[in-house]
Design an enzyme around this catalytic site. Structure first.
Site, PDB file in Angstrom:
ATOM      1  N   ASP A 657       0.850  -1.188   0.000  1.00 33.13           N
ATOM      2  CA  ASP A 657       0.000   0.000   0.000  1.00 33.13           C
ATOM      3  C   ASP A 657       0.883   1.233   0.000  1.00 33.13           C
ATOM      4  O   ASP A 657       2.064   1.173   0.352  1.00 33.13           O
ATOM      5  CB  ASP A 657      -0.934   0.011   1.222  1.00 33.13           C
ATOM      6  CG  ASP A 657      -2.117   0.951   1.044  1.00 33.13           C
ATOM      7  OD1 ASP A 657      -2.237   1.564  -0.040  1.00 33.13           O
ATOM      8  OD2 ASP A 657      -2.917   1.093   1.983  1.00 33.13           O
ATOM      9  N   GLU A 695       2.946   7.037  -7.297  1.00 34.81           N
ATOM     10  CA  GLU A 695       2.030   6.043  -6.743  1.00 34.81           C
ATOM     11  C   GLU A 695       2.612   4.641  -6.856  1.00 34.81           C
ATOM     12  O   GLU A 695       2.476   3.815  -5.981  1.00 34.81           O
ATOM     13  CB  GLU A 695       0.705   6.114  -7.501  1.00 34.81           C
ATOM     14  CG  GLU A 695      -0.360   5.185  -6.957  1.00 34.81           C
ATOM     15  CD  GLU A 695      -0.976   5.704  -5.686  1.00 34.81           C
ATOM     16  OE1 GLU A 695      -0.891   4.978  -4.679  1.00 34.81           O
ATOM     17  OE2 GLU A 695      -1.535   6.796  -5.676  1.00 34.81           O
ATOM     18  N   ASP A 727      -2.700  -2.782  -2.910  1.00 32.72           N
ATOM     19  CA  ASP A 727      -3.648  -1.716  -2.585  1.00 32.72           C
ATOM     20  C   ASP A 727      -3.014  -0.377  -2.954  1.00 32.72           C
ATOM     21  O   ASP A 727      -1.839  -0.306  -3.293  1.00 32.72           O
ATOM     22  CB  ASP A 727      -3.973  -1.768  -1.083  1.00 32.72           C
ATOM     23  CG  ASP A 727      -5.333  -1.157  -0.752  1.00 32.72           C
ATOM     24  OD1 ASP A 727      -5.896  -0.445  -1.601  1.00 32.72           O
ATOM     25  OD2 ASP A 727      -5.829  -1.393   0.365  1.00 32.72           O
ATOM     26  N   HIS A 861      -0.636  -0.679   4.978  1.00 37.15           N
ATOM     27  CA  HIS A 861      -1.179   0.665   5.162  1.00 37.15           C
ATOM     28  C   HIS A 861      -0.708   1.270   6.481  1.00 37.15           C
ATOM     29  O   HIS A 861      -0.294   2.435   6.530  1.00 37.15           O
ATOM     30  CB  HIS A 861      -2.705   0.626   5.115  1.00 37.15           C
ATOM     31  CG  HIS A 861      -3.346   1.893   5.597  1.00 37.15           C
ATOM     32  ND1 HIS A 861      -3.372   3.052   4.841  1.00 37.15           N
ATOM     33  CD2 HIS A 861      -3.957   2.206   6.777  1.00 37.15           C
ATOM     34  CE1 HIS A 861      -3.975   4.012   5.526  1.00 37.15           C
ATOM     35  NE2 HIS A 861      -4.337   3.523   6.701  1.00 37.15           N
TER      36      HIS A 861
END
Length: 886
Positions: A657, A695, A727, A861
């Site tokens: 993530d 990203e 993710d 995350h």
């Protein structure tokens, strides 16, 4: 506003005026440096400037917000800004002419493909080309928020390139000149200033037209056919979306970001000075068997205060000396809404050297102040002439061209919720009444939207012109509920109530799979929290024995309530035999928490637990809190809590993530987490600090190599299967992921050895989806139970994808998670991939229940968030085999 907010005689900057046909705005599209850096520049009065050309460039660096009729953009990125100020549309252009008002982002011209159209990953996977559906589980009748397109054009869409001689820069001027020839091109059209879409084919491949500007200049327009798009073309699907957004505008809904809202019927929450606008999201896509509209309810929360109100409040709180710093800390990064044009912006800076009386030079050489501009353009009187000017950076994706937008604080409404608001239980409860709609109410709101579309004559006329119509009844189909999992903990096996998706009660008092001793640990607290520290300690001694955790009394250290005091104690008292450090904090001051975490994750790597004193101050909840703290500390030291059955052998599960750190140089953090053992209860964690705004993960190769080395140490072999759950992938980035990130995985596996070729599966995890599913139970609509899988009707034919509803919610509608298998050599049946995914949603140790995404994604995350929020650099690898970031 205080006197410190006055302009200091700095030269005003040029702002393009409202353009008329024949008068293209003179906008400088250079790349100004950060405005913060310009504050220290030598102040010069315009008359004293030695270099007029340099002064002109300065003037042209700042723009004012576009006018009322311009389409609102999202979150401070001003797109389609070739002409930022609206000019009057020529009369007589009624049918479909509103399409020219839409920015390129709306029309799908030069914009990012948010729906990843044309990315076909399923064709490369032979084992799912015939069927990607599973069969296990109990059937359940579902209704969704999708509506079939009942008719659409069966004719081709014709795409033309439009050229001008002499060249015309302003898009609206180009449109006005072209639309003088509606007898030739027809009234049904869409034009973005360069590309023209028509439902009919012109007689000649190249058509020459002649127009005249208001200034009497003759212009030759060349319309050249470049493409004939069949009805199934992805471009046609984008075009249907354009038309539907046009319908929402015709219903007087206002665009904010990607969604449309109704500002004329707001819901007021006076107790908390909040206002809620009801709105809708929409997308039209090709699904398994039909093209369908997916519509959902959206809400925009506005605060009943302007930026200027907040500034006044800050001034009264902190005084003159710290006022500017307090404003920067509180306001920079916030999203604001300017109601005069319903556009959102991100505050990137505060220009204290300008104010509403500052002037800018128009293209005709005349000057106008901000006060005059807003009065003339919007009939708005600015009351405080001493307030500073807010700065929002705009960035055009094409060519990396940047500029700045000037905003007036008293005209900017604050949006969203602060952390303080989110922590206010009563506020969130009152807000949830209006925003967390139960299934039946949600469907009623969507039904109202479809009814408005059916009953509005202008909307229906527009649909007929394009040959489109929608079913006003949502789609129904059959989903499946997969079998619930059994929870294993220290030799015992438990079933849980699937309705609650939680096994806290069932496993209470049962020893953990692997409990870590707390033989030597530190408990640090301030003087006023002495009682809280002792209460916590007593509670921990009560709850840890049943978990199997051996805990000695800690070294209790009292410190002053200062960051330096905490750090000094840590430097002096930590020894190699310390298991964990526990800090009780008096307040939620971020700088103190960040300093402690940074020291204990990088300089002196050791697991740590920070808890607010107020969390421990409620006698009625202290035992529950102590239980959760004990479990969390056990994980941070390398313990294992529970497990589920994982039938696959020699399998490594990876979660990735991203988090974008806007504080420390606007870098991005990629969290990488990989399982280390067969039962998927131990994890290897590492993060990669990436360049600004990126990203996709560049350091995947290094992370995966480290994970494989650690797997080999634990298992004395390498995994035969690797599952990657990715993710944090933004809309429109799927193609880059397939072509850039997956090859990195494959290259990494090749580098391990020529004889090593494990089966690899890469799955993109997406939480932000528009789809909603409702179970048809007892004649009404309810949330589907955990374990509901959808892999038909509303999935995409070109993808190997499915939805899973894994969690449960107390209020509102449960949101499914979308899984897209973009690479797969595992040869596993869809049933097995779906079941494995659902199993992994049970393995997140910070919550004794099922979560919305597989555990490795949530761990990744948490890791990326900690590093991006507090540490800002890669943590020590010494901690890599522990969940120290929970």
């Amino acid at each position: 506003m205080t006197g410190r907010a006055r302009a200091r005689g700095r030269p005003p900057r040029q702002i393009p005026p409202p353009a008329a046909v024949g008068d293209a705005p003179q906008m400088q599209q250079g790349m100004p440096g950060p405005l913060r850096g310009r504050r220290q520049q030598q102040q010069q009065h315009p008359q004293q400037l030695q270099h007029p050309q340099q002064f002109q460039q300065q003037l042209q660096q700042l723009h004012v917000p576009p006018a009322q009729l311009e389409d609102p953009g999202g979150h401070g990125h001003l797109r389609g800004c070739e002409n930022p100020l609206q000019e009057r549309r020529p009369e007589g252009l009624q049918v479909s002419s509103g399409l020219q008002d839409m920015s390129l982002r709306d029309r799908g011209g030069r914009r990012r493909d948010f729906h990843d159209l044309g990315v076909n990953t399923r064709q490369a996977m032979v084992h799912v080309q015939e069927s990607k559906t599973g069969f296990s589980g109990k059937m359940i009748k579902l209704t969704t928020n999708h509506f079939r397109l009942t008719s659409r054009p069966q004719w081709a869409l014709y795409q033309y390139h439009v050229g001008y001689s002499p060249e015309m820069e302003a898009r609206r001027l180009r449109s006005a000149l072209l639309f003088q020839h509606e007898e030739t091109i027809g009234k049904t059209h869409a034009f973005d200033g360069c590309i023209l879409f028509l439902p009919k084919k012109l007689e000649n491949k190249v058509t020459e037209l002649f127009s005249r500007t208001r200034n009497g200049e003759d212009v030759k327009i060349t319309v050249t056919l470049t493409n004939e798009l069949p009805p199934t073309s992805p471009t046609c699907l984008q075009f249907y979306n354009i038309i539907f957004r046009r319908l929402l505008k015709m219903l007087n809904l206002q665009q904010i970001g990607r969604n449309y809202y109704n500002p004329s019927d707001p819901v007021s929450i006076p107790n908390h000075r909040l206002m809620v606008w009801l709105g809708f999201t929409s997308s039209i896509l090709q699904y398994e068997e039909n093209i369908m509209l997916c519509a959902d309810v959206s809400h925009k929360v506005l605060r009943g205060e302007t930026v200027l109100d907040t500034m006044h409040s800050l001034h009264s709180q902190v005084g003159e000396e710290r006022f500017r710093d307090a404003c920067a800390k509180e306001l920079i990064g916030l999203i604001v809404l300017t109601k005069y044009n319903n556009r959102t912006y991100r505050i990137d800076d505060i220009d204290w050297d300008n104010n509403p009386k500052s002037t800018f030079r128009k293209s005709d050489g005349s000057e106008m102040s901000f006060v005059e501009y807003y009065k003339k353009q919007y009939n708005i009187e600015i009351s405080d002439w001493m307030q500073p000017v807010l700065i929002s950076q705009m960035k055009k994706k094409r060519g990396n061209i940047q500029g700045t937008v000037a905003l007036i604080p008293e005209l900017c409404s604050l949006t969203g919720l602060t952390d303080k608001m989110r922590n206010d239980f009563n506020m969130m409860k009152d807000l949830a009444i209006h925003t967390r709609l139960p299934p039946e109410q949600r469907q009623r709101e969507l039904g109202r939207l479809l009814n408005y579309i059916q009953k509005d004559d202008n909307v229906q006329k527009e649909l007929r012109n394009w040959g489109l119509s929608f079913d006003n009844k949502s789609v129904s189909f059959t989903g499946r509920i997969v079998q619930g999992e059994k929870i294993f903990q220290s030799g015992a096996m438990f079933d849980y109530n699937p309705q609650f998706a939680d096994w806290t009660k069932e496993t209470r008092g049962v020893p953990l799979i692997r409990s870590m001793p707390m033989d030597s640990w530190l408990l640090i607290y301030t003087r006023r929290n002495y009682d809280v520290a002792n209460t916590l300690l007593q509670s921990l001694f009560k709850v840890t024995p049943s978990m199997g955790i051996h805990m000695n009394r800690p070294s209790m250290i009292e410190v002053d309530d200062r960051t330096e005091a905490y750090l000094r104690v840590l430097q002096q008292r930590i020894t190699p035999d310390i298991n964990i450090v526990f800090c009780i904090l008096s307040s939620s001051r971020k700088d103190k928490y960040d300093a402690i975490k940074k020291y204990l994750c990088t300089d002196c790597p050791i697991p740590s637990q920070c808890v607010l004193a107020r969390t421990l101050s409620k006698p009625q909840t202290i035992m529950t809190v102590a239980t959760k703290i004990a479990l969390q500390m056990n994980c941070k030291m390398g313990g294992e809590l529970w497990s589920v059955e994982i039938p696959l052998k020699q399998v490594m599960i990876v979660g990735i993530d991203c988090y974008h750190d806007t504080v420390s140089g606007k870098q991005s953090i990629a969290g990488f987490v990989a399982s280390l053992n067969q039962s998927v209860t131990r994890w290897f964690s590492r993060c990669v600090v990436q360049s600004r705004g990126q990203e996709l993960v560049d350091g995947i190769k290094t992370c995966l190599q480290s994970a494989l080395r650690n797997w080999s140490k634990w298992n004395k072999s390498l995994p035969s299967r690797i599952f990657v759950y990715r993710d944090g992938v933004g809309d429109g980035q799927l193609n880059t992921l397939v072509n850039y990130e997956v090859p990195q995985f494959l290259d990494c596996l090749k580098s391990i050895g020529t004889d090593y070729s494990p089966r690899l599966t890469v799955i993109v995890v997406k939480k932000r989806v528009g789809a909603r599913f409702f179970a048809e139970i007892g004649g009404g609509l309810k949330n589907p139970p955990p374990g509901t899988v959808v892999d038909t009707v509303v999935t995409r034919p070109e993808w190997y994808d499915f939805f899973v509803v894994s969690q449960t919610v107390k209020n509102g509608c449960v949101a499914p998670t979308h899984y897209n298998v973009i690479y797969d050599t595992s040869q596993l049946k869809p049933d097995h991939v779906q079941r494995l995914t659902y199993k992994l949603c049970h393995m997140y140790y910070n919550w004794s229940g099922i979560i919305r995404v597989p555990a490795p994604c949530q761990y990744a995350h948490k890791l990326a968030f900690l590093v991006g929020q507090s540490i800002h650099r890669e943590p020590s690898m010494t901690l890599s085999d522990r969940l120290y970031y929970l």
